[in-house]
Motif scaffolding. Structure first.
Motif, PDB file in Angstrom:
ATOM      1  N   GLU A 125      17.797  64.327  21.582  1.00  0.00           N
ATOM      2  CA  GLU A 125      17.888  65.265  22.617  1.00  0.00           C
ATOM      3  C   GLU A 125      19.030  65.025  23.886  1.00  0.00           C
ATOM      4  N   LYS A 126      18.991  63.730  24.408  1.00  0.00           N
ATOM      5  CA  LYS A 126      19.620  63.292  25.158  1.00  0.00           C
ATOM      6  C   LYS A 126      21.170  63.418  24.670  1.00  0.00           C
ATOM      7  N   ILE A 127      21.385  62.927  23.594  1.00  0.00           N
ATOM      8  CA  ILE A 127      22.909  63.035  23.064  1.00  0.00           C
ATOM      9  C   ILE A 127      23.412  64.294  23.065  1.00  0.00           C
ATOM     10  N   TYR A 128      22.497  65.416  22.362  1.00  0.00           N
ATOM     11  CA  TYR A 128      22.966  66.848  22.480  1.00  0.00           C
ATOM     12  C   TYR A 128      23.057  67.288  23.590  1.00  0.00           C
ATOM     13  N   GLU A 129      22.493  66.856  24.691  1.00  0.00           N
ATOM     14  CA  GLU A 129      22.504  67.331  26.019  1.00  0.00           C
ATOM     15  C   GLU A 129      23.906  67.143  26.456  1.00  0.00           C
ATOM     16  N   ARG A 130      24.362  65.777  26.282  1.00  0.00           N
ATOM     17  CA  ARG A 130      25.671  65.335  26.749  1.00  0.00           C
ATOM     18  C   ARG A 130      26.709  66.339  26.011  1.00  0.00           C
ATOM     19  N   VAL A 131      26.689  66.449  24.728  1.00  0.00           N
ATOM     20  CA  VAL A 131      27.686  67.115  23.868  1.00  0.00           C
ATOM     21  C   VAL A 131      27.627  68.669  24.610  1.00  0.00           C
ATOM     22  N   LEU A 132      26.759  69.047  24.837  1.00  0.00           N
ATOM     23  CA  LEU A 132      26.480  70.464  25.166  1.00  0.00           C
ATOM     24  C   LEU A 132      27.367  70.566  26.637  1.00  0.00           C
ATOM     25  N   ILE A 133      27.140  69.627  27.372  1.00  0.00           N
ATOM     26  CA  ILE A 133      27.801  69.499  28.699  1.00  0.00           C
ATOM     27  C   ILE A 133      29.360  69.468  28.546  1.00  0.00           C
ATOM     28  N   MET A 134      29.787  68.656  27.415  1.00  0.00           N
ATOM     29  CA  MET A 134      31.288  68.648  27.069  1.00  0.00           C
ATOM     30  C   MET A 134      31.595  69.929  26.742  1.00  0.00           C
ATOM     31  N   LEU A 135      30.854  70.731  25.652  1.00  0.00           N
ATOM     32  CA  LEU A 135      31.232  72.007  25.294  1.00  0.00           C
ATOM     33  C   LEU A 135      31.411  73.000  26.405  1.00  0.00           C
ATOM     34  N   ALA A 136      30.521  73.004  27.114  1.00  0.00           N
ATOM     35  CA  ALA A 136      30.446  74.012  28.466  1.00  0.00           C
ATOM     36  C   ALA A 136      31.842  73.756  29.197  1.00  0.00           C
ATOM     37  N   GLY A 137      32.410  72.252  29.296  1.00  0.00           N
ATOM     38  CA  GLY A 137      33.360  72.072  29.945  1.00  0.00           C
ATOM     39  C   GLY A 137      34.689  72.490  29.172  1.00  0.00           C
ATOM     40  N   LEU A 138      34.702  72.430  27.841  1.00  0.00           N
ATOM     41  CA  LEU A 138      35.881  73.014  27.074  1.00  0.00           C
ATOM     42  C   LEU A 138      35.684  74.575  27.368  1.00  0.00           C
ATOM     43  N   HIS A 139      34.779  75.142  27.313  1.00  0.00           N
ATOM     44  CA  HIS A 139      34.848  76.654  27.578  1.00  0.00           C
ATOM     45  C   HIS A 139      35.326  77.102  28.836  1.00  0.00           C
ATOM     46  N   ARG A 140      34.841  76.208  29.697  1.00  0.00           N
ATOM     47  CA  ARG A 140      35.426  76.616  30.928  1.00  0.00           C
ATOM     48  C   ARG A 140      36.757  76.267  31.489  1.00  0.00           C
ATOM     49  N   LYS A 141      37.215  75.279  30.885  1.00  0.00           N
ATOM     50  CA  LYS A 141      38.738  74.794  31.403  1.00  0.00           C
ATOM     51  C   LYS A 141      39.708  75.250  30.397  1.00  0.00           C
ATOM     52  N   ALA A 142      39.277  75.298  29.195  1.00  0.00           N
ATOM     53  CA  ALA A 142      40.437  75.490  28.073  1.00  0.00           C
ATOM     54  C   ALA A 142      41.115  76.915  28.186  1.00  0.00           C
ATOM     55  N   PRO A 143      40.348  78.012  28.631  1.00  0.00           N
ATOM     56  CA  PRO A 143      41.334  79.293  28.650  1.00  0.00           C
ATOM     57  C   PRO A 143      42.307  79.459  29.671  1.00  0.00           C
ATOM     58  N   ARG A 144      42.332  78.111  30.735  1.00  0.00           N
ATOM     59  CA  ARG A 144      43.463  78.610  31.557  1.00  0.00           C
ATOM     60  C   ARG A 144      44.642  78.039  31.089  1.00  0.00           C
ATOM     61  N   GLY A 145      45.651  78.946  30.933  1.00  0.00           N
ATOM     62  CA  GLY A 145      47.051  78.592  30.339  1.00  0.00           C
ATOM     63  C   GLY A 145      46.963  78.702  28.891  1.00  0.00           C
ATOM     64  N   PHE A 146      45.864  78.639  28.222  1.00  0.00           N
ATOM     65  CA  PHE A 146      45.962  78.874  26.642  1.00  0.00           C
ATOM     66  C   PHE A 146      46.797  80.068  26.223  1.00  0.00           C
ATOM     67  N   SER A 147      47.597  79.964  25.289  1.00  0.00           N
ATOM     68  CA  SER A 147      48.646  80.813  24.936  1.00  0.00           C
ATOM     69  C   SER A 147      48.290  81.289  23.330  1.00  0.00           C
ATOM     70  N   ALA A 148      48.462  82.517  22.998  1.00  0.00           N
ATOM     71  CA  ALA A 148      48.586  83.118  21.683  1.00  0.00           C
ATOM     72  C   ALA A 148      49.486  82.243  20.973  1.00  0.00           C
ATOM     73  N   ASP A 149      50.550  81.893  21.543  1.00  0.00           N
ATOM     74  CA  ASP A 149      51.520  81.241  20.793  1.00  0.00           C
ATOM     75  C   ASP A 149      51.183  79.916  20.408  1.00  0.00           C
ATOM     76  N   PHE A 150      50.058  79.446  20.619  1.00  0.00           N
ATOM     77  CA  PHE A 150      49.592  78.140  20.272  1.00  0.00           C
ATOM     78  C   PHE A 150      48.936  78.322  18.905  1.00  0.00           C
ATOM     79  N   CYS A 151      48.760  79.350  18.193  1.00  0.00           N
ATOM     80  CA  CYS A 151      47.726  79.388  17.239  1.00  0.00           C
ATOM     81  C   CYS A 151      48.607  79.858  15.966  1.00  0.00           C
ATOM     82  N   PHE A 152      48.459  79.083  14.867  1.00  0.00           N
ATOM     83  CA  PHE A 152      49.089  79.279  13.615  1.00  0.00           C
ATOM     84  C   PHE A 152      48.415  80.399  12.741  1.00  0.00           C
ATOM     85  N   ASP A 153      47.300  80.544  12.985  1.00  0.00           N
ATOM     86  CA  ASP A 153      46.570  81.281  11.952  1.00  0.00           C
ATOM     87  C   ASP A 153      45.535  82.434  12.853  1.00  0.00           C
ATOM     88  N   HIS A 154      46.352  83.427  13.119  1.00  0.00           N
ATOM     89  CA  HIS A 154      45.633  84.480  13.820  1.00  0.00           C
ATOM     90  C   HIS A 154      45.161  83.947  15.202  1.00  0.00           C
TER      91      HIS A 154
END
Length: 364
Positions: A125-154
């Motif tokens: 449980e503790k391990i996965y709580e750390r992973v979920l904190i990382m996941l929330a950080g990904l979802h919070r930070k990654a959209p800023r400046g992310f471009s459709a031009d980055f994507c090769f498959d739709h």
């Protein structure tokens, strides 16, 4: 004299690694030729090697270009650099030649989250709580400046993409290819269109990894690293949560899955800007899609690609599908439910015993 392991490489791989070693700044100034060891991959056809030089090690990625104008290599470089610029823990890209498909990467080690969990099950449980904190950080930070031009498959996980790339994939690779059923496209069309509308999105508020599972997260020096991010695109954050919780490699208990979903919601609700009910409805739909995608992918990799490693995970993924349809989606997708009952007469576990002896073995 170069090490024997390097001489044993396939000729094309050896030539590609030679070119990488000569051009990569971190390696080209070294006096001794690196010691090379091949690394096992998973479902991808890309090849990975560890390059040892002195006290340092790097990972070489060979990924021949497949298409124009935007290829998987372009996405890997653009998204990798984007993640690093946002402080998201991805291996640094030290050198890249996207046309030749040669990359030199920071070494994130050999321990997948899957292995780390199995070695430290009491701390699950503790391990996965750390992973979920990382996941929330990904979802919070990654959209800023992310471009459709980055994507090769739709670039967007919209209903059309869901229908073609996940639901039809399940029908063709699992129901027809693995279970041996004769199911035409019209049989499930109404259910699939309804599910695709429930799961797909039209907005570009968030981006998601799309394969956020325990073999795409590395653990080194007590730090988590995110890999295989080239398939990121705009879409629902709940999909990554579903990918992690329904992951057949670890087989999380159902009660813990529910508890961890609440942990993610608590960490992410401020920036998701939706009600808990809206989030749970999204999660219910994308989890079903992910479950179907897993079954399609593992059937395809196991049968068509001859990678038997993946077949062993089908029975657990199938049981998760049965439970989810009964508990959370009962009555919404009647034709899919009927087919699940038909499949139960020749359960995937029994089918697996038959196909294991007929599948040609391929390197993973």
């Amino acid at each position: 004299m170069r090490p024997a392991v390097e001489r044993a490489l396939v000729k094309d791989d050896a030539l590609a690694l030679d070119g990488l070693i000569q051009k990569a700044p971190a390696l080209s100034g070294r006096h001794a030729y690196p010691r090379i060891t091949s690394l096992a991959g998973d479902g991808s056809d890309r090849k990975f090697f560890r390059l040892h030089t002195g006290d340092s090690s790097y990972v070489a990625l060979l990924s021949p270009r497949r298409k124009e104008p935007i290829d998987e290599n372009d996405s890997y470089l653009a998204i990798g650099r984007h993640l690093i610029s946002k402080g998201i823990p991805a291996p640094g890209i030290l050198y890249a030649d996207v046309e030749a498909g040669r990359f030199l990467l920071e070494d994130a080690g050999d321990v997948h989250l899957q292995c780390h969990v199995l070695r430290n099950w009491p701390d699950l449980e503790k391990i996965y709580e750390r992973v979920l904190i990382m996941l929330a950080g990904l979802h919070r930070k990654a959209p800023r400046g992310f471009s459709a031009d980055f994507c090769f498959d739709h670039a967007l996980y919209d209903p059309e993409f869901v229908f073609e790339k996940e639901l039809e994939y399940f029908r063709e690779s699992f129901l027809i290819g693995f279970m041996g059923l004769e199911i035409n496209g019209d049989k499930l069309r109404a259910d699939f269109e309804k599910l695709a509308e429930a799961a797909g999105v039209s907005q570009t508020r968030f981006v998601f990894h799309r394969d956020f599972q325990s073999r795409n997260i590395m653990v080194r020096n007590n730090r988590l690293w995110l890999i295989d991010f080239q398939g990121m695109r705009f879409g629902p954050p709940a999909y990554d949560l579903a990918s992690l919780l329904v992951d057949p490699y670890v087989k999380l208990p159902s009660g813990l899955q529910e508890k961890l979903a609440v942990v993610y919601w608590s960490a992410a609700q401020r920036f998701l800007r939706c009600s808990r009910g809206e989030f749970l409805r999204s999660y219910a739909a994308v989890r079903l899609c992910r479950n179907l995608q897993i079954l399609g992918a593992f059937a395809f990799l196991g049968l068509t690609k001859g990678k038997r490693f993946f077949l062993q995970f089908i029975p657990w993924a199938w049981e998760q599908l049965r439970q989810w349809l009964a508990r959370r989606c009962g009555g919404r997708y009647p034709e899919l439910e009927k087919l699940v009952l038909i499949c139960d007469r020749t359960a995937p576990a029994q089918r697996l015993q038959k196909v294991m002896t007929s599948v040609p073995v391929s390197a993973i």
